[in-house]
Each structure stands twice: as structure tokens, then as C-alpha cells.
Design a protein around this motif. Structure first.
Motif, mmCIF file in Angstrom:
data_model
loop_
_atom_site.group_PDB
_atom_site.id
_atom_site.type_symbol
_atom_site.label_atom_id
_atom_site.label_comp_id
_atom_site.label_asym_id
_atom_site.label_seq_id
_atom_site.Cartn_x
_atom_site.Cartn_y
_atom_site.Cartn_z
ATOM 1 N N LEU A 163 0.813 -1.209 0.000
ATOM 2 C CA LEU A 163 0.000 0.000 0.000
ATOM 3 C C LEU A 163 0.853 1.269 0.000
ATOM 4 N N GLU A 164 2.165 1.099 0.021
ATOM 5 C CA GLU A 164 3.035 2.263 -0.035
ATOM 6 C C GLU A 164 3.682 2.305 -1.414
ATOM 7 N N PRO A 165 4.102 3.495 -1.865
ATOM 8 C CA PRO A 165 4.692 3.558 -3.215
ATOM 9 C C PRO A 165 5.910 2.659 -3.324
ATOM 10 N N GLN A 166 6.149 2.191 -4.520
ATOM 11 C CA GLN A 166 7.253 1.249 -4.684
ATOM 12 C C GLN A 166 8.601 1.904 -4.459
ATOM 13 N N THR A 167 8.652 3.211 -4.687
ATOM 14 C CA THR A 167 9.939 3.883 -4.560
ATOM 15 C C THR A 167 10.388 4.031 -3.115
ATOM 16 N N VAL A 168 9.522 3.701 -2.160
ATOM 17 C CA VAL A 168 9.951 3.796 -0.766
ATOM 18 C C VAL A 168 9.971 2.445 -0.076
#
Lengths: 638, 327, 163
Positions: C142-147
Motif C-alpha cells: 500500500l506504499e509507493p514502490q519507490t519507498v
């Protein structure tokens, strides 16, 4: 047989000149900046871009010094400080040092060989775009707070997925891959050019020292860069898909990263050290009025340095707990490499004694280089000793050492080379008063900055700390160092100013302002796009590399871009190689590759899409066009 | 303004008897690199003067006829190379002999064994002499007896750190899942400061520790006292403070033997008040600094794993009294 | 040229918060008791909906800290070292009983739940609970892939991202 003097006007060669100008015309049209393949244009771009990155890296250094000037300073928070010192190292090593050497190589290797262009012009153009994009990518990262923050050598596990959050280190790994692929490409170009495009009569044992240096360096690049590209890829895979290569909890080993990185990293510092030795040889021979003493010794020394440098990498890891017998071998190798290095310095000094030195600005920088580099070499030999190194490893002593060798050998020599070759590149002379001021401010500032660092290391100050406690005996030294850094920066800035002013209204240089003997001075300043009116023929045999050409090569079809390819060892004519003219494909492929790597940092799946796009660009690059690459030739010699 | 505040917090942190310098060795392992430095500095200093002297003299002969022949120049180069080779060979032999001499594989009978584990950004020490119930775990302050070799087993709990106390010993890296060892000895009574020497993240700069070298009798007294659990005879205010401590987030990370606090992931606080510094030799151990550290650790050590803890204002003084009782 | 500046500013704006560690803990991140919505059905009239924002949403450093705390506070003993469950609930299951919105997760951790989830509020500082919440959300995609750091493939979850 007359000695060809390439630039006499009104000598009845106007027609030949016009045909050459047309064949070798620069790119035209709205996209002409992106289509250039001329080695001088690409070389100049490399040098200018590298100097811009040098300025950026220097600003980062000044920011670091401001933060460290006082104990517990709050100028930079630790997160920003970590990004800045990482960028400082990465910029200087990957975006300045290697590219500036390669740029000077692309520009001057063909000129020193009397050649019209490098053997693979499109490849050199492609590598420039890839380098530029890699550097831009890194700086966009810094500006958006996504700059890497694990140091320029990014030890695992700190740089791994668990301890370096987000995509900061992914930007870093992709920048490494981009810039080092670019370096590999230029290395290939230079090797082919140097070995196959020597003019007839310039056998391998009479090649200019700078060309030898660039060739040796390029071979080293071929072996060292793939290692760091693989290591960066492995780190990236660990971070993005969980391969656990450096994760000891799952069977990997963090120490593997250090081995891989330093297997590249140590040859890397010799990669940026050997071309400056070549440049120094050229400058010294010009300003002493004689070829450099011990040509054979210098060339052999450079070759052995190239080989030996691959056997030293463990000296960066003496404190990691490796077995004592193993480290002793690396101590021996690390000290031994001082012999060929020292021999070259002795050859230079012997040239001063046997010639008539004219202490013009380029020679001033070279003597500064010798004085500083020797100190760096000595502290290097000290650090090669394990019992000493384990006390001083990772302290400011090492920071002092590395800057003495890098700035002393690389930067001072490049400065000297800039003063030496600026007239050739731009057609204007640099102001020598400003040059002298620049040198002395740089030399004094440099020593004020980096000599105290050795003492700081001995007093116990480790590296890469964003601040330190008062009361440890470090505060005053750090303040002195910061002041010295600003003096050094002023010194370098004066040269930058000098170059800008000279471009605008410097004195006209003419063809050979330094009365030098090498081939690049036998054409106009700046050289026309076809470089020389005729390919020179040098007298064959004999030891001297500085003799005047005794003839020219005839029989080219001047209306197309033909290069003379000669045999590797004795430089007898082999065949004519036809190189392509301006082309958009290097830019397109460079951009696509760079975007692929950038995309990969965000999402691994871009690799697939990007690969397909790159293949399409490659197909465009190699699209058949009915033109042959070589021309059958029969040779007569007179 | 921040700068001034920070400076004043740290200014008087260290008594002047603390040393963190390779130039003031206080034990044989630190004396060796110091001796080498002196030899190197003199030898190379003289060599530099000679070589650069040749260069300057060579440059000064401008405008006159050549002074030496090409052959003489080549012979000079060869001579120089030969000298260099001889000197380097001598240095290699000396250096390898010394390295072999100080290799630490052989263990001696009366070694004090300590396991040091580097964490982001503090040091955990566990004395491992004798049976396991006499193992002592403490943090950031290492006491050792003078004249007795100490064998450190150096480990890491997360990233690569490096254990380094310049006045006593060269450094050795702490690498996860590697077990490195180093042996050192203090010959002079005193307090020596060490610091992590491998970049390990945001607070690498503030990962220090103290090594207190004392007489064997003093050391034994200290050691026996440290083994005791925290004392139980507390004043009313201190008991109230203990209550605050046990009902705060402190206990999920810290250990105080003798109470129900058994969190194992942060420094052991059983004898906190016996230490000179807190926060890995960053702040001196005073109530003011302690309260600042507890309520706003991120201000002095941004990025530290110690979170800011909300202690009600009426609870702070009792808590500090209790912590001060952990002698 | 202008397009380049616009694109650059967009890149700069998005990069800033995601990738930089937020080290200062603001007062509102220390709030322990939170009246978050616990379920869809409410007896009586509807209570005013208290909007509780996760202060670390989409922040890379917070997810790394959350992972460290998840392991350090031994959440893995019950929930599995990568959240796959065991003695405790599988945190990667398609639907979580008490919801996987940030406020729901915060409530679960700080108040505890029946059948074994301890009450951590008051024991784990509130800002650390938010970090753990963000980490669990990253486990669930559920969090952006970049983080989000790399994860072992075997434990890829079947939940769809973007709730």
C-alpha cells in the motif's frame, strides 16, 4: 620529398582544403548539436562538462568544510551532510576525473597521431551522452533530496535494502552503471585509434608518451570498469528484488562488496593517474626543449603500473580482519608500485637537468604536481604498511593522502595541461599572470588544507563524521583547513576566470605558441574539422619521437571521410577506413540507455521496455546504407 | 543560536585527562604505529627534501647550456630507481615482521575477554570471563585493568562499524556475521576515548565510547559492583521515579537488572549513574542532559534510535532521581 | 526549455518528502489516544469522523525504521519475521480483521485486540507506532514502490495495491 607544412596559405592547396572541409563538415540543421561525431567536438564537450562537475564537486567540498570548521556546528544536518560528501566523492571520481582524461584523450590522441578523427566516432559521441545523462541523473537526485548518502564507496550492509531506505542508492547504482559504460566505450575508441591510426613511420616504440598513457589507461578501464558495473548491478538487485548477495543473514557476505568495489577502485585511481603522467611528459618535453629522458623507462613503468595496480586492492581492507599472510602480500605489492611511479618522476627531473627548462605556467603546474604527488606517494607507502594502516585507516590521514595524490597528480596536471593545450583548443592564449597567481594560490591553499589533515588523523579524527566534539584538539586544525580550502578554491577559480576571459579576448595563439615538436602543434589553433591537410609520414627507425615529418601520404579520396589505418607495431600503411559522418543515432541510443537505467531505479520492469527501445535504436544505428567501411588500397613508398 | 546552545551542551563534556590520539600511545599496541610514524616521517621527510631539491635545482638552470648528458640523466634515473627499490624492500621486511609480531591469534592465559557489539549508534560490551552467570553486559563505557591484555571479540548488530581507541589500539572492523578479534593493553591509568571509525549512517559522528583503565584492584571493585543488580533501598522520591520508569516506554528497550525491565535492544541502564557520559560519549551524565536526552533525543542526535519520550512534568524530577540512584 | 523546468520542479517536489528522513518528532505525532473509526456499524447516531493522518505515509526512512522496530520489539515472534503470521495473525492476508487503513492499524497496535494482541500504547511511543504502521502497509503493497525495500519473492502477497 618536401616536409609538409600544413597551414601555409596560398600554397595552391586551396582546392584540397575545400574538398576536405566539405567531406568533414560539422553537422548541420536544427539538431546539429546532437549529431556531432567529430572527436574534437566530443572531446571538448567532455572537458567542459567534466570541469562543470569539478566546480560542483568543489562547492560540495566547501560546504563540507564550512560544516566542519567548528565543533558541533549546525550548518548542515547529518542527512544533508551525508548526501553532500557522497556526492563530492562520486562527482570527483566518476564525473570529473575519468571523463576529463577521456575527453583530453579523445581530443588529443588523434591530433598527436596526425589523424583526422578517432576510429569509432559514433561510439565516442554515444558515450558522451550517456555520461552527461548519468551525471544529470545523480544531481537531479541530490536536488530532490534523493541523493545517495552512503559514501562514494557505499559499503554494504549500510547501502543495502535494510539500512538505506528509498531509492537514493538506486540512483547511485544506476549512475555508476551509466558513467562506467560510457568510460568503457571511450576506452575501446582510444585503444583502436592509438593502435591502428599511427602515421607511417611512428612505430609503437616512437608513439608519444601521452598516447601510450591513454592506451594503457584504456586497457585498464576495460578490466576495471566491468567489475564495478557488476558490483553496482548486484547491489541494485539486492535492493530491488532481494537477491541477498551481500546479506550475511541469508548466506551472502557484506565483505564481498568491498572486494568487488576495491578491485575496481584501486585500478581506478591509477586510471586517473597514468594519463596525467603522460600529459606531464608532453609538457616537460616541450618546455625543456628536448624529448623526455628515458622514454623506454617511462612507457615500461606505465605498463607495469597498469598491471600491478590490479594487485593492490586489499590495502583498502586492512582493518576488516583478513588473514595476516594475505595482507602482507598486498603490503608488498602496494609498496612495490612506488618503484615504477618513482622512476617516472626521476625521468622528469632528469629531463629538467638535461634540458633547458622554461618555467612557463604549464611547467609551473607540473612542478607543483611533482612536489605534491611525492608527499602523497610517501603517505601511501606508509599506509601500505599494515601495522601503521590499522591505526590510520578511515581517518583524516587517509583523506589527506588521497587528496595529495588525486589533486597533486590529477588536478594539478590537468590544470597544467589546460594551460598548455588551451591555445590549441580555443586559438587564444591564457593570461600568464593570472595563471601564476592561480598556481600559487592553489598550491598554498592546497597544502594549508590537506597537510594538517594528516595530523588530524594522527590525533584520532575519523572520516565522514558530520561534526566532532570540542576539547579533542581538532577544532583549530579544522578551522585552518577550512580557510585553506577557500584559498584553494580561489586559486582554481582564477583559472576558470582566466579561461572565460581568454575565450572572449585573449591573445591570438597561432599554430605553435610553445614551440613544441609534437604533431598537434602542426595544424591551426583550433584545428579545422579535418584536423590536418595531409597525414604526415615520419622518418622511420631511430629513437627520437620528436622528429619532423619527412613526407605526407597521398592517394586518399578526400571527398569522403577516410582514415588511414596502419599496422599496430611498425605503423606501415594497412588500409583506409571510412567513418560515418554526423548522425543522430548516438544521441538517441545514449538517451534511451540513460532513460532505461533511470527508469530501472524506479521500477525494475523498465529494464525490459528499455532494452527493447535500445535495440530499436541500435538497429537504426546499424541500418544498412550501402556504403562500405574500408577501401582497397595499394601503397607505394618513396 | 542553535549552534551556541549545542556548543555549550558539549563544551565541558570531557575532563582534560581523556585522550583520543595515536600520538599519545598508552599501551604497546598503540606504541607500534606511533614508532612507525616517527620512522616514516623522518625518512620520508628527508627523502622529499632531497627529491624536490633536485627538481628545484634542475628548474633553476634556465637559459644556460645543458649541464648533464643524456646518458648521465638515464644513469641517475636508474640509480634513483635502485635506491627506491632498496628502501621499499627494507620497509616491506620491517612492516611484515612487525605485522607478524603483533598478530593476535595466540591467546594468552590472563586475557580479559570482552565481546563488543557495535549497534547504530552505541556500543555494547559483554565481559566474558568465567562462568556465564558472571558475564557482565554494559554499554558505552569499558573499564579495563592496566597491564593485562584485553581480547575484544568485535561484532556488529547491524551495519559495519569499527572499534577504535587510538591511544590504546589500532582499529578493527565490526562486520555483521564476522567475528574479528583484537588484543590491546593499557599501561597507564587514565580515561581514553574511542570512536566508531567506519561510516555507519546518520550518527556515525556521535558513536563514541570511553575506555577507563584502572588499577587491577579498582577494576575488580568496579566489576563486582557492576554485576550486582540495581539497588533496592530507595528513597520515596526515587521509588516514585522507578514507578515512572517502569510504566514508560523505557522498559521495552532498556534493561535494568533487579527490576522487570528486560528490553534487550538498547544500552543496559543497571548502573547508569556510574557512567561519566551518556548517548555514546556524546553528553556528560548530568540530570539536565539526561532530561534533555529523554524528552528530545532527536535534537542532540538526530536520527538516533532513542525516541523522544513524553514524561509528565511532575514525573521528570522523580525519574531523574531514580536514574541517579542507579549507581 | 520551460517544459524542462516544469518537469524538474515536479520531480523535485515529489522527491523531497518521500526520500528524506523526518527526524524531528512533531507534537501531533506523539498523540497516543486516538478516536479512530473502528468499524462500519455504529450504534446510535453517527459520531463525528475524526480524521487521523499517518504522519509518515509514503516516507522511506519511516518504513525502514518500522522494519527495525518490528524486529526489535519482537513483533515477528507472533506475526512472522516478514509478517506472514504463525502464532499471530498473517499481516499479509487479503483482508485484515480490523482494517489496514493507517488509523485502524494504529488503533490495533496501541489499544491491543482480543485474542492476544497486546496493548502497546504507552509502551511504544506514538511516533514509533506510526512507523510500524507504515511498514506494515508497505508489506501489504500500500506504499509507493519507490519507498519500499526489496522483499523475498516467496512472500509476495495477493492483496491488490491502492486501497
Amino acid at each position: 620529398m618536401t616536409t609538409a607544412s600544413p597551414q601555409t596559405i596560398a600554397d595552391g592547396r586551396e582546392r584540397d582544403r575545400l574538398i576536405l572541409q566539405q567531406a568533414w563538415a560539422p553537422a548541420a540543421g536544427p539538431l546539429r548539436w546532437f549529431k556531432e561525431v567529430n572527436a574534437q567536438v566530443i572531446g571538448r564537450r567532455y572537458i567542459i562538462t567534466a570541469l562543470i562537475f569539478f566546480v560542483l564537486g568543489g562547492i560540495e567540498a566547501l560546504l563540507i568544510r564550512i560544516q566542519l570548521a567548528r565543533p558541533e556546528n549546525r550548518f548542515l544536518n547529518p542527512d544533508l551532510y551525508d548526501q553532500i560528501f557522497t556526492l563530492h566523492g562520486s562527482t570527483m571520481m566518476f564525473l570529473f576525473a575519468v571523463p576529463v582524461m577521456q575527453g583530453l584523450g579523445l581530443y588529443f590522441v588523434p591530433l598527436l597521431l596526425g589523424a583526422r578523427n578517432v576510429a569509432l566516432p559514433r561510439l565516442s559521441a554515444f558515450s558522451y551522452y550517456l555520461y552527461l545523462c548519468g551525471g544529470l541523473f545523480l544531481y537531479i537526485g541530490l536536488l530532490s533530496n534523493t541523493g545517495p548518502d552512503a559514501g562514494w564507496f557505499a559499503y554494504t550492509p549500510l547501502s543495502g535494502p535494510q539500512f538505506s531506505s528509498g531509492i537514493r542508492l538506486d540512483f547511485w547504482t544506476q549512475m555508476i552503471i551509466c558513467t562506467n559504460i560510457s568510460a568503457l566505450a571511450v576506452a575501446v575508441v582510444i585503444i583502436v585509434t592509438a593502435l591502428k591510426q599511427k602515421p607511417p613511420g611512428m612505430s609503437l616504440n616512437r608513439m608519444p608518451v601521452f598516447v601510450w598513457a591513454m592506451t594503457i589507461q584504456s586497457f585498464m578501464v576495460l578490466f576495471a570498469m566491468p567489475v564495478v558495473i557488476s558490483a553496482a548491478t548486484m547491489l541494485f538487485l539486492d535492493r530491488s528484488v532481494g537477491t541477498n548477495i551481500f546479506n550475511s543473514a541469508e548466506g551472502g557476505d557484506p565483505l564481498l562488496w568491498q572486494h568487488l568495489f576495491w578491485f575496481f577502485g584501486h585500478p581506478d585511481v591509477y586510471i586517473v593517474f597514468i594519463p596525467p603522467m603522460g600529459m606531464a611528459a608532453e609538457i616537460i618535453s616541450t618546455f625543456c626543449g628536448r624529448p623526455v629522458v628515458g622514454y623506454q623507462a617511462i612507457v615500461l613503468a606505465e605498463i607495469s603500473t597498469g598491471f600491478l595496480s590490479f594487485g593492490l586492492w586489499v590495502h583498502h581492507m586492512f582493518a576488516t580482519g583478513l588473514p595476516q599472510l594475505g595482507t602482507a602480500l598486498f603490503t608488498a605489492a602496494s609498496m612495490m608500485i612506488a618503484i615504477p611511479t618513482g622512476m617516472q618522476i626521476f625521468c622528469f627531473i632528469a629531463t629538467f637537468w638535461t634540458g633547458r627548462p622554461r618555467l612557463d605556467v604549464p611547467l609551473l603546474w607540473i612542478s607543483g604536481f611533482i612536489a605534491t604527488f611525492i608527499i602523497g606517494g610517501f603517505t601511501g607507502v606508509m599506509l601500505a604498511s599494515v601495522p601503521f594502516d590499522v591505526q590510520l585507516h578511515d581517518t583524516f590521514f587517509v583523506v589527506g593522502h588521497l587528496h595529495y595524490v588525486l589533486i597533486g597528480a590529477t588536478v594539478f596536471t590537468v590544470m597544467g595541461a589546460l594551460y598548455y593545450w588551451f591555445p590549441k583548443i580555443s586559438g587564444r592564449m591564457l593570461n600568464s599572470t593570472l595563471g601564476v597567481w592561480s598556481f600559487w594560490l592553489s598550491f598554498i591553499g592546497f597544502n594549508l588544507t590537506f597537510l594538517p589533515m594528516h595530523l588530524l588523523g594522527l590525533r584520532g579524527m575519523p572520516r565522514r563524521i558530520y561534526t566532532y566534539q570540542p576539547g579533542l584538539g581538532w577544532s583549530n586544525l579544522n578551522l585552518l583547513i577550512t580557510v585553506g580550502a577557500f584559498i584553494l578554491a580561489t586559486g582554481f577559480f582564477l583559472t576558470l576566470l582566466n579561461m572565460i576571459k581568454a575565450r572572449a579576448n585573449g591573445k591570438e595563439a597561432g599554430m605553435n605558441p610553445w614551440k613544441a615538436k609534437s604533431l598537434e602543434w602542426k595544424t591551426a589553433s583550433p584545428p579545422p574539422s579535418y584536423t590536418f591537410l595531409d597525414v604526415p609520414v615520419l622518418p622511420s627507425g631511430g629513437p627520437s619521437e620528436d622528429e619532423e615529418p619527412e613526407g605526407v601520404v597521398r592517394g586518399f579520396d578526400a571527398s569522403r571521410r577516410e582514415l588511414l589505418m596502419t599496422k599496430v607495431v611498425d605503423a606501415s600503411p594497412d588500409y583506409r577506413h571510412i567513418v560515418p559522418g554526423p548522425s543522430i543515432w548516438p544521441f538517441l541510443l545514449g538517451l534511451t540507455s540513460a532513460l532505461t537505467f533511470a527508469g530501472i531505479a524506479f521500477d525494475v520492469r523498465w529494464a525490459a521496455i528499455g532494452a527493447v527501445l535500445c535495440i530499436i535504436m541500435l538497429i537504426g544505428w546499424f541500418w544498412p546504407n550501402g556504403k562500405s567501411l574500408t577501401a582497397r588500397t595499394t601503397w607505394t613508398t618513396e | 543560536m542553535n549552534c551556541l546552545l549545542a556548543f555549550s551542551l558539549f563544551a565541558a563534556v570531557l575532563p582534560s585527562t581523556i585522550n583520543q590520539s595515536a600520538l599519545y600511545p598508552a599501551g604497546p599496541q598503540a606504541a607500534t604505529p606511533y614508532y612507525l610514524w616517527n620512522v616514516f616521517a623522518w625518512v620520508f621527510g628527508i627523502l622529499w627534501v632531497i627529491v624536490v631539491g633536485f627538481m628545484i635545482v634542475g628548474l633553476c638552470y634556465r637559459g644556460r647550456a645543458t649541464r648533464i648528458s643524456e646518458l648521465a640523466g638515464e644513469k641517475a634515473v636508474a640509480t634513483g630507481a635502485a635506491f627506491t627499490a632498496i628502501i621499499l624492500l627494507a620497509l616491506i621486511v620491517i612492516s611484515s615482521a612487525i605485522a607478524r609480531d603483533i598478530a593476535t591469534d595466540q591467546s594468552q592465559a590472563n586475557e580479559l575477554k570482552v565481546r563488543v557489539t557495535g549497534h547504530q549508534w552505541w556500543w555494547e560490551f559483554q565481559y566474558q570471563n568465567g562462568p556465564a552467570d558472571r558475564f557482565l553486559t554494559t554499554a558505552n563505557e569499558l573499564h579495563i585493568p592496566i597491564g593485562r591484555p584485553v581480547r575484544m571479540e568485535v561484532r556488529s548488530g547491524d551495519v559495519i562499524h569499527s572499534f577504535w581507541v587510538p591511544s590504546l589500539s589500532p582499529k578493527i572492523d565490526a562486520i555483521p556475521d564476522h567475528f574479528n578479534e583484537i588484543v590491546f593493553q593499557a599501561d597507564k591509568v587514565g580515561t581514553y576515548r574511542g570512536q566508531c571509525a567506519e561510516f555507519c549512517g546518520l550518527q556515525h559522528a556521535h558513536m563514541g565510547f570511553l575506555v577507563v583503565a584502572e588499577t587491577p584492584a579498582d577494576f575488580q571493585k568496579w566489576f563486582n559492583h557492576q554485576l550486582d543488580p540495581s539497588q533496592d533501598n530507595l528513597s520515596a522520591e526515587e521509588q516514585q521515579g522507578r514507578q515512572v520508569f517502569l510504566s514508560s516506554p523505557c522498559v521495552v528497550c532498556h534493561t535494568v537488572r533487579g527490576t522487570s525491565a528486560f528490553g534487550g535492544i538498547a544500552p543496559d541502564l543497571t548502573h547508569l549513574a556510574s557512567r561519566t557520559t551518556i548517548a555514546a560519549a556524546l553528553l556528560s551524565n548530568t540530570p539536565g542532559n539526561l532530561s534533555g536526552w529523554i524528552t528530545d533525543s532527536q535534537r542532540v542526535k538526530p536520527g538516533t534510535q532513542m525516541p523522544p519520550i513524553d514524561i509528565a512534568s511532575q514525573d521528570m524530577q522523580p525519574l531523574l532521581s531514580y536514574l541517579d540512584a542507579l549507581k | 526549455m520551460r517544459i524542462i523546468w516544469v518537469a524538474l520542479s515536479l520531480v523535485l517536489a515529489s522527491g523531497c518528502r518521500q526520500q528524506s528522513p523526518q527526524l524531528r518528532v512533531e507534537p501531533d505525532q506523539r498523540v497516543v489516544s486516538v478516536m479512530a473509526r473502528e468499524g462500519e456499524i455504529q450504534a446510535g447516531g453517527s459520531l463525528p469522523e475524526v480524521v487521523v493522518k499517518n504522519p509518515y505515509e509514503g516516507n522511506a526512512h519511516a518504513i525502514a525504521e518500522g522494519e527495525r522496530l518490528f524486529l526489535g520489539y519482537n513483533c515477528g515472534v507472533c506475526h512472522g519475521t516478514h509478517g506472514g503470521g504463525g502464532m499471530g495473525l498473517n499481516l499479509l492476508a487479503p483482508a485484515l480483521t480490523y482494517g489496514d487503513a493507517p488509523d485502524n492499524l494504529f488503533d490495533t497496535i496501541s489499544k491491543g485486540r482480543p485474542k492476544g494482541m497486546p496493548t502497546w500504547g504507552g509502551r511504544i511511543p506514538a511516533n514509533q507506532i506510526w512507523e510500524i504502521v507504515t511498514f506494515i502497509r508497505s508489506l501489504r503493497g500500500l506504499e509507493p514502490q519507490t519507498v519500499t525495500p526489496a522483499r523475498i519473492e516467496a512472500l509476495q502477497y495477493p492483496t491488490a495495491a491502492g486501497r
